[in-house]
Design a protein around this motif. Structure first.
Motif, PDB file in Angstrom:
ATOM      1  N   UNK A 101       0.924  -1.348  -0.036  1.00 50.16           N
ATOM      2  CA  UNK A 101       0.078  -0.013  -0.062  1.00 50.16           C
ATOM      3  C   UNK A 101       0.838   1.230   0.015  1.00 50.16           C
ATOM      4  N   UNK A 102       0.726   1.962  -1.045  1.00 42.64           N
ATOM      5  CA  UNK A 102       1.667   3.167  -1.218  1.00 42.64           C
ATOM      6  C   UNK A 102       1.040   4.086   0.047  1.00 42.64           C
TER       7      UNK A 102
ATOM      8  N   UNK B 110       0.218   7.615   1.940  1.00 41.15           N
ATOM      9  CA  UNK B 110      -0.760   8.932   1.620  1.00 41.15           C
ATOM     10  C   UNK B 110       0.090  10.087   1.175  1.00 41.15           C
ATOM     11  N   UNK B 111      -0.229  10.620   0.028  1.00 42.70           N
ATOM     12  CA  UNK B 111       0.658  11.567  -0.625  1.00 42.70           C
ATOM     13  C   UNK B 111      -0.548  12.888  -0.618  1.00 42.70           C
TER      14      UNK B 111
ATOM     15  N   UNK C  56       1.508   7.698 -10.169  1.00 44.56           N
ATOM     16  CA  UNK C  56       0.502   7.272  -9.174  1.00 44.56           C
ATOM     17  C   UNK C  56      -0.455   6.205 -10.298  1.00 44.56           C
TER      18      UNK C  56
ATOM     19  N   UNK D 251      -1.308   2.184 -10.535  1.00 41.46           N
ATOM     20  CA  UNK D 251      -2.361   1.506 -10.639  1.00 41.46           C
ATOM     21  C   UNK D 251      -2.784   0.636 -11.637  1.00 41.46           C
TER      22      UNK D 251
ATOM     23  N   UNK E  84      -0.572  -2.746 -11.206  1.00 36.79           N
ATOM     24  CA  UNK E  84      -1.244  -3.383 -10.288  1.00 36.79           C
ATOM     25  C   UNK E  84      -2.546  -4.135 -10.903  1.00 36.79           C
TER      26      UNK E  84
END
Lengths: 111, 111
Positions: free
Chosen positions: A1-2, A4-5, A85, A89, A92
Motif C-alpha cells: 500500500x503506497x 498517503x501523498x 501514481x 495503479x 497492479x
DNA sequence: CTGATACTTAGGCATTTGCCTAAGTATATC
DNA sequence: GATATACTTAGGCAAATGCCTAAGTATCAG
C-alpha cells in the motif's frame, strides 16, 4: 500500500478543471505572460488568477514577475508524480489480470 | 490543442481525494464488497457511499448488487484516459526541452 | 417470524469552489 | 506628470463537497 501523498490531492484537484488543464496544455509550448494565458478564456481576470493560484499551490506551475508582467512556466515534477501514481495503479491491475489468465489457462489444461 | 474532455473533469476530481484514491488502490487487487472496502476508513457508511458514487460517476468503478451485498470492481478505462492526458503533456514538455537543447548547441557551435 | 446484516435514503450543516464587480498598486509610455 | 497597461486585493454570492445522524429497506440466518 503506497503511503498517503497529500501532494496528489492538490495536483489532481488542480487538474479537475478544464480551464486549468487548458493552461497546462498551453504552457507545454513554453512560458507565457498571465494576460497572454488568460486571453482565450471568457472570464474576468481575478477569476483566472485564482486558477493560476490553484496550479501554483499544486506545484504545477512557477511564476516570476518582471516589471508589471508575470511570466508563468510549467513545472513538470508534480505532473510526473501524478502520472506515476496512475501508472502504478494500472500495473497492479494488469498484473492481477495476468494472474487470472494464468489461472484460467491452468484450468483449461487440466480438462 | 486536444479538445475539451468533460470526462477528465470527473476522473481527476474523483482522484483528488485520499479516501477515493485508497479505494482505487485496494481495488487493484480485485473486487470487494462495500463494507469490506469501507472497513479501514473512520467514516460513517453514508459518507463512504458518497465517495463510491463519485468514483462510479467518473467511470472508475463498476458495482453490482447480489443479495444484500454490493460488489465493487475497478474499471481501468478512465484511469488510462487520465494517464494518457498526463503522458501527452509530459511529451510536449520534453519535446520542447529537446528543441531548446538543440538551439543551445547550435548557439555554442557558432561561437 | 425475529433479528442481524448490508446497504440506502433523507436531510442538515460547515467549508470550499468558481465566478463576479469594484477599487486598488505598480510599471511603462507619451 | 498624465494615461494606459498588467496585474492585485477585497469582498460577495450561489453551488458543490464532505462529513454527519436518523430512519428507512431488503436480504439472510436461526
Amino acid at each position: 500500500m503506497p503511503k498517503y501523498q497529500p501532494a496528489l490531492d492538490a495536483v489532481f484537484h488542480a487538474l479537475a478543471d478544464p480551464t486549468r488543464r487548458a493552461v497546462i496544455e498551453r504552457l507545454g509550448r513554453g512560458p507565457r505572460a498571465v494576460s497572454q494565458l488568460a486571453e482565450p478564456f471568457a472570464m474576468a481576470m481575478p477569476s483566472f488568477l485564482q486558477h493560476l493560484r490553484v496550479l501554483e499551490k499544486a506545484g504545477l506551475i512557477r511564476s516570476r514577475k518582471t516589471g508589471r508582467v508575470r511570466t508563468i512556466t510549467l513545472a513538470p515534477r508534480q505532473l510526473k508524480k501524478a502520472e506515476g501514481w496512475l501508472h502504478t495503479q494500472r500495473d497492479l491491475w494488469e498484473q492481477r489480470l495476468d494472474q487470472l489468465d494464468f489461472l484460467l489457462i491452468t484450468f483449461k489444461e487440466q480438462s
